[in-house]
Design a protein around this motif. Sequence first.
Motif, short mmCIF file in Angstrom:
data_model
loop_
_atom_site.label_atom_id
_atom_site.label_comp_id
_atom_site.label_asym_id
_atom_site.label_seq_id
_atom_site.Cartn_x
_atom_site.Cartn_y
_atom_site.Cartn_z
N ASP A 1 0.90 -1.21 0.06
CA ASP A 1 0.15 -0.01 -0.18
C ASP A 1 0.99 1.36 0.09
O ASP A 1 2.18 1.37 0.21
N SER A 2 0.28 2.39 -0.09
CA SER A 2 1.13 3.48 -0.56
C SER A 2 1.73 4.06 0.99
O SER A 2 2.85 4.30 0.79
N GLN A 3 1.12 3.71 1.97
CA GLN A 3 2.09 4.08 3.21
C GLN A 3 3.42 3.34 3.39
O GLN A 3 4.36 3.87 3.63
N GLU A 4 2.95 1.98 3.04
CA GLU A 4 4.44 1.03 3.09
C GLU A 4 5.32 1.60 2.01
O GLU A 4 6.64 1.57 2.27
N PHE A 5 4.81 1.86 1.15
CA PHE A 5 5.68 2.19 -0.16
C PHE A 5 6.54 3.58 0.14
O PHE A 5 7.76 3.54 -0.11
N LEU A 6 5.72 4.62 0.59
CA LEU A 6 6.35 5.86 1.09
C LEU A 6 7.58 5.71 2.17
O LEU A 6 8.53 6.13 2.19
N ARG A 7 7.29 4.55 3.34
CA ARG A 7 8.09 4.51 4.37
C ARG A 7 9.07 3.76 3.81
O ARG A 7 10.40 4.14 4.01
N TYR A 8 9.11 2.74 2.78
CA TYR A 8 10.24 2.08 1.99
C TYR A 8 11.14 3.21 1.25
O TYR A 8 12.43 3.29 1.59
#
Length: 137
Positions: free
Chosen positions: A56-63
Amino acid sequence: MVCNFSDWFKNCAEILERYQKETVAAEEEKWNKEREEIVKELEKELKGIDKADQKDSQEFLRYVYRVFPPKNKDHKLEASVKRKGLHVEHDVLKKTLQKAIIHYHPDKVDTEQHGKVWKVLCEEITKRLTCRYERMK
């Protein structure tokens, strides 16, 4: 042959436009060849980005912010998105994606200072961020 000013100006403008198009095309071709080589060098990093892009977008941004932090130290991930397990509202996530696109936009990359490799990484990250942002509209 009699040539009035208007004809002369149009002729010059056409020649200049043709020259500009040819120059831009040559520069793009050169960059695309360089980019291909850089993409080969970045195979491992791009696979990581592809894998993170499936989340998801949150996980992608954190990565992205963890593995490839922006070069500008003032560009940070929103605190609300940083926390795992905390659901972020649609509007907040959308604004965060928009800021991230700005943070990683390849047009903002100083290739002399940060290199062409960083520019290619930013291009790839920005593509994925833009797709996510467009889906949220």
